[in-house]
Design an enzyme around this catalytic site. Sequence first.
Site, PDB file in Angstrom:
ATOM      1  N   TYR A 149       0.830  -1.204   0.000  1.00 47.89           N
ATOM      2  CA  TYR A 149       0.000   0.000   0.000  1.00 47.89           C
ATOM      3  C   TYR A 149       0.865   1.254   0.000  1.00 47.89           C
ATOM      4  CZ  TYR A 149      -4.177  -2.753   1.235  1.00 47.89           C
ATOM      5  OH  TYR A 149      -5.219  -3.641   1.247  1.00 47.89           O
ATOM      6  N   GLY A 198     -16.402   2.461  -3.465  1.00 52.58           N
ATOM      7  CA  GLY A 198     -17.245   3.651  -3.405  1.00 52.58           C
ATOM      8  C   GLY A 198     -18.464   3.607  -4.302  1.00 52.58           C
ATOM      9  N   GLY A 254     -23.260   5.290  -4.014  1.00 49.34           N
ATOM     10  CA  GLY A 254     -24.179   5.922  -4.945  1.00 49.34           C
ATOM     11  C   GLY A 254     -23.631   7.165  -5.610  1.00 49.34           C
ATOM     12  N   LYS A 255     -22.444   7.627  -5.201  1.00 50.08           N
ATOM     13  CA  LYS A 255     -21.934   8.910  -5.691  1.00 50.08           C
ATOM     14  C   LYS A 255     -21.507   8.869  -7.158  1.00 50.08           C
ATOM     15  CE  LYS A 255     -17.228   8.037  -3.952  1.00 50.08           C
ATOM     16  NZ  LYS A 255     -16.209   8.474  -2.969  1.00 50.08           N
TER      17      LYS A 255
END
Length: 344
Positions: free
Chosen positions: A53, A238, A242-243
Site C-alpha cells: 500500500y 465507493g 451511490g456517488k
Amino acid sequence: MKTITIPNTSLKISKICLGTMTFGEQNSEIEAHQQLDYAVSSGINFIDTAEMYPIAAREATLGSTERYIGSWLKNRGKRDDLIIATKIAGPNRGMEYIRQPLDFSSKSIREAVELSLKNLQTDYIDLYQMHWPERVMNMFGQRGLTKIDTNWQENFAEVLTAYEALIQEGKIRYIGVSNEAPWAVMKFISESEKHNLPRIATIQNPYSLLNRLFEVGLAEVCLRERVGLLAYSPLGFGILSGKHLAEIQPNSRIGLFPQFTRYTSENSTRATRLYQELAFDNDLTLTEMALAFVQHQSFVTSTIVGATSLEQLKENIDSHNIVLSEAILKEINVIQEMIPNPAP
C-alpha cells in the site's frame, strides 16, 4: 462499538476495521493520522494495512501507508490496545520493485515481516496475512477457473513452518490469507493439523452487495472450520455509496485510477441503482444499507471500511448500529437473483 474475538485466537477486535489503502496516495500523513485518531475515538481497535500500500501501487509510494501508521503509533505512545494487521505481497502482479523473488519462501516472508515491523515502528504484528496466493488463479475480477497453474509447486507446510519461526520469535502473533479459494483454505488447515503448525485464523476477501461469491464454498468452510472473514471492499470502491451513479467523480479512487474496473460494469451500475432505490424506500442511505448487509452475515468477523475524508469515515463507522429487517433482506436477495454478482 461491538467487538468479537477472531476464532481460534485471543484477538478481540472491533466489528469495524479501519482500512488504510488510501494513506500515502489519496490521503496525506496528517489526514491519515486524523482518520486513525477518529477511528480509535469511535471504538475501533483494528487497523489493516499491507506492504504494497497505498493503492494504486507504485514504486514511489511503496510502504507509505505502513510508515504513516508507524509515525502515528510512535506519537500515540500506546500499542497493546490495538490490533494491527498487515500483508505480504505475492507474485504475479508485476511489482518487481518490492523484493525478488516475490514469493512466499522463508527468506521472503522474513524479509517482508522485518520491513513491515520497521515501517510500523512496532515490535510485533498481531495478524500477518498473505495478500494473494502464489499460484495463478482467478481473483481481482476474474470469473471461473478453466486450468490450474502447473508451474507452481505446493508448499503449504513450508510456508506455515516459516510463520511458526516468526511466531516463536514474537514478531507475529497469528496468520491469515487473502483473496483465497476454498481449496487452499482447506489445504492450509489440513497441513497445520497434520504437522502441528500455526493455523490460519482469518481470510480477507471481497464481499458486498455487488460480490457475494464468498457465499459459495468459502462461507461453509469458514463456518465449519472457524475461520473469520475480514470483508474488504464492502462499498465496492465507493460504487455502493451511490456517488458515481450520475458520473464517475474525478477525485475519487475510481476517477483517479481508471484501471480499477472491477465495480464499474453496466450490470454493477444497474444493480447499484436498484439497491439505492431500495435503501431510499426504507429511509436509509445506500452506504448504510450496503454496510449493514455485510455486517449482518454470520460468517463476517469484521468489515473493513476505508475513506478519504472524516465525513465518509463517520458514516461508515456509524453503520454498525443499523440492523436490516427481514423484509429488506428479502428484497436485497430479489435484486441479487436478477443481477447476480456483477463484480466478481
